[in-house]
Write an enzyme that holds these catalytic residues in place. Structure first.
Site, PDB file in Angstrom:
ATOM      1  N   HIS A 103       0.930  -1.215   0.090  1.00 57.61           N
ATOM      2  CA  HIS A 103      -0.135  -0.057   0.015  1.00 57.61           C
ATOM      3  C   HIS A 103       0.824   1.210  -0.014  1.00 57.61           C
ATOM      4  O   HIS A 103       0.587   2.115  -1.002  1.00 57.61           O
ATOM      5  CB  HIS A 103      -1.124   0.092   1.186  1.00 57.61           C
ATOM      6  CG  HIS A 103      -1.779   1.357   1.418  1.00 57.61           C
ATOM      7  ND1 HIS A 103      -2.980   1.182   1.014  1.00 57.61           N
ATOM      8  CD2 HIS A 103      -1.536   2.359   1.805  1.00 57.61           C
ATOM      9  CE1 HIS A 103      -3.558   2.347   1.308  1.00 57.61           C
ATOM     10  NE2 HIS A 103      -2.813   3.129   1.596  1.00 57.61           N
ATOM     11  N   GLU A 104       1.856   1.410   0.957  1.00 59.71           N
ATOM     12  CA  GLU A 104       2.720   2.614   1.071  1.00 59.71           C
ATOM     13  C   GLU A 104       3.563   2.828  -0.084  1.00 59.71           C
ATOM     14  O   GLU A 104       3.991   3.845  -0.587  1.00 59.71           O
ATOM     15  CB  GLU A 104       3.321   2.540   2.449  1.00 59.71           C
ATOM     16  CG  GLU A 104       2.532   2.440   3.796  1.00 59.71           C
ATOM     17  CD  GLU A 104       1.228   3.549   3.727  1.00 59.71           C
ATOM     18  OE1 GLU A 104       1.541   4.541   3.103  1.00 59.71           O
ATOM     19  OE2 GLU A 104       0.428   3.220   4.522  1.00 59.71           O
ATOM     20  N   GLU A 106      -4.713   7.563  -3.106  1.00 60.72           N
ATOM     21  CA  GLU A 106      -5.217   6.328  -2.664  1.00 60.72           C
ATOM     22  C   GLU A 106      -5.321   5.172  -3.604  1.00 60.72           C
ATOM     23  O   GLU A 106      -5.537   3.998  -3.424  1.00 60.72           O
ATOM     24  CB  GLU A 106      -6.375   6.517  -1.521  1.00 60.72           C
ATOM     25  CG  GLU A 106      -6.116   7.204  -0.253  1.00 60.72           C
ATOM     26  CD  GLU A 106      -4.908   6.580   0.572  1.00 60.72           C
ATOM     27  OE1 GLU A 106      -4.799   5.340   0.349  1.00 60.72           O
ATOM     28  OE2 GLU A 106      -4.390   7.467   1.423  1.00 60.72           O
ATOM     29  N   HIS A 155       1.862   4.245  -2.817  1.00 60.48           N
ATOM     30  CA  HIS A 155       1.642   5.924  -2.852  1.00 60.48           C
ATOM     31  C   HIS A 155       3.291   6.189  -3.160  1.00 60.48           C
ATOM     32  O   HIS A 155       3.369   7.570  -3.884  1.00 60.48           O
ATOM     33  CB  HIS A 155       1.482   6.144  -1.218  1.00 60.48           C
ATOM     34  CG  HIS A 155       0.292   6.171  -0.772  1.00 60.48           C
ATOM     35  ND1 HIS A 155      -0.611   6.907  -1.347  1.00 60.48           N
ATOM     36  CD2 HIS A 155      -0.328   5.554   0.347  1.00 60.48           C
ATOM     37  CE1 HIS A 155      -1.898   6.586  -0.610  1.00 60.48           C
ATOM     38  NE2 HIS A 155      -1.512   5.833   0.367  1.00 60.48           N
TER      39      HIS A 155
HETATM   40 ZN    ZN Z   1      -2.939   5.065   1.753  1.00 59.03          ZN
END
Ligand code: ZN
Length: 499
Positions: free
Chosen positions: A268-269, A298, A272
């Site tokens: 997830h990170e 996101e 980003h």
């Molecule tokens: Zn996030």
């Protein structure tokens, strides 16, 4: 368009110089915040709060000075094309300038200091699962956030004034509508899968922190995260923050009982991070070199976390490699792992939620935040309201606040208005993935072989390189041909979860 081809006019150069100073100050604040989240000793808190308040105040004064307004007016006269770097910069700077000017400098300084102190109180309250430790801070935050919405002004809902900081142009009314469409579809999906269980034995995903760190790093590298321009550290709440050009920091937390928790938080990170690392470096510190909105941000994290990381293709490729780090995985098949990480089951913690129930967590927070901002709910009511609503929604009874209203960091930094961007991110991710697939028929074959370059290049060209030249709605229409909607998200969930 001609103006962009010639040397930028003197006014634009002056304005850019001022904005560079603002960007230097705000990235210095980011370094201090990152340090506070990771390594800062507790005794440093009071002074750190002073440092952050000072920097926040200076950057606000520099940004809102009358001279900036004059330069903006001058630049608006140059006729930069709307989607050129210069045109986008002037447009976005004007937008942020008009908003920032509405906040009194003393309010900004007070808010910055309060955030720094509230974060520590939240961390302690969460560790001890005692809402009362965080409550006095949250009372101040909610009061100031309400005041902030009043300073900014709004047409229909004070929530819109706050949402604007994370998803420019979005309105609570539209989010409400999207969530109202999504909710019955999620409930129906949940009914279809409720009785299914996976066959992976308990404990099969155990792993030491060191093994998790090594494996996560290998996966993040494989999808394209550049460790020469970034690193991973440990925090209470996972995040990704850019501290300057060429410096993107990811964080996660570890649980030795289940390596997939830190793995998916890193996917997830790193999603980003890939976005941040793919923004045009020549425009760093200006809107043309910055992310469009959190709903797009996101989408990048959820795309890598879910559409790539939770796919069957992912585990077909990574299962034998994961066995080097977590030897007991030899006792399960790739298919069993795939089923495990796609298990649908209501759970307490949002960041660990499956793809079906995830948005229920957002619906709860969105509802509560709107009520808090419009004074229909007070801080003292939060744990009770949260627990009651959560149980109604999922059937789960919350026994400690760290599993409920204390789990997320957002309110501690005043981030009311942020949560709906997660659902927008889910919808945008599915929509982008469908388009990527349509435009590249070899995509799935690539993913099965652990080749991520083509997907990343597509995202770089279509999303990352654009910076903030387009607003999020325009960008989604430009890339996918549609504005954000629930169809693709539901189609992909249906295909993955029910089949
Ligand atoms: Zn996030």
């Amino acid at each position: 368009m001609a103006a962009t081809m010639t040397t930028p006019a003197a006014g634009y150069q002056k304005l850019s110089k001022r904005m560079r100073e603002v960007s230097l100050l705000s990235t210095i604040s980011c370094v201090l915040e990152w340090d506070q989240n990771t390594y800062m000793p507790a005794g440093a808190l009071a002074y750190r709060a002073d440092q952050l308040a000072h920097l926040g105040g200076r950057s606000h004064r520099l940004f809102t000075a009358g001279a900036v307004g004059e330069l903006l007016s001058e630049c608006e006269g140059y006729g930069f094309g709307p989607n050129t770097a210069e045109g986008a910069n002037v447009r976005e700077w004007r937008h942020h300038y008009e908003r920032a000017k509405k906040l009194p400098p003393s309010f900004v300084v007070k808010f910055e200091r309060m955030k720094a102190l509230a974060y520590e109180a939240w961390r302690e309250a969460r560790a001890q699962s005692k809402f009362k430790l965080f409550k006095p801070h949250l009372v101040k935050i909610v009061n100031m956030v309400r005041q902030k919405a009043d300073y900014f002004g709004y047409e229909t809902s004070p929530y819109d004034a706050l949402l604007e900081a994370y998803e420019p142009g979005a309105r609570a009314e539209r989010i409400t509508q999207l969530l109202a469409e999504l909710r019955p579809a999620i409930v129906a999906l949940l009914d279809q899968v409720r009785e299914r269980s996976d066959s992976a034995p308990e404990g099969v995903c155990q792993g030491t922190v060191a093994a998790q760190q090594a494996f996560n790093q290998r996966v993040a590298e494989a999808i394209g995260f550049d460790f020469k321009a970034g690193r991973i550290d440990t925090t209470t709440h996972p995040f990704c923050n850019t501290l300057g050009a060429g410096d993107c920091r990811l964080t996660t937390r570890y649980r030795e009982g289940d390596f997939t928790e830190s793995l998916y938080s890193i996917l997830h990170e790193a999603g980003h991070g890939l976005y941040e690392q793919g923004l045009p470096p020549e425009h760093f510190g200006t809107p043309a070199g910055a992310a469009v909105s959190m709903g797009i941000h996101e989408s990048q994290s959820r795309l890598w976390e879910n559409h790539v990381g939770r796919s069957r293709a992912f585990w077909e490729y990574w299962h034998p490699i994961a066995c080097e780090y977590f030897p007991q995985l030899k006792n399960v098949s790739a298919e069993q792992l795939y089923a495990k990480v796609n298990r649908v089951r209501p759970s307490f913690i949002r960041v660990d939620a499956d793809q079906v129930t995830y948005d229920l967590h957002i619906m709860l927070r969105f509802d509560m935040e709107q009520k808090l901002v419009s004074r229909q709910l007070e801080v003292a009511d939060i744990p009770g309201y949260w627990n009651e609503q959560f149980q109604q929604m999922t059937g789960l009874k919350i026994l400690k606040d760290s599993d409920g209203c204390l789990q997320d960091v957002h309110w501690s930094f005043g981030g009311i208005g942020y949560f709906p961007t997660y659902t927008l991110g889910n919808l945008n991710a599915a929509q982008l993935m469908q388009t990527a697939r349509k435009e590249n028929p070899a995509l799935d074959a690539d993913l099965r072989q652990g080749r991520y370059q083509a997907l990343l290049t597509w995202l770089r060209q279509r999303v990352h390189q654009e910076g903030s030249r387009y607003r999020s709605r325009e960008l989604m229409e430009k890339v996918t041909g549609e504005s954000t909607n629930i169809r693709h998200h539901l189609e992909l969930l249906q295909a993955r979860i029910v089949s």
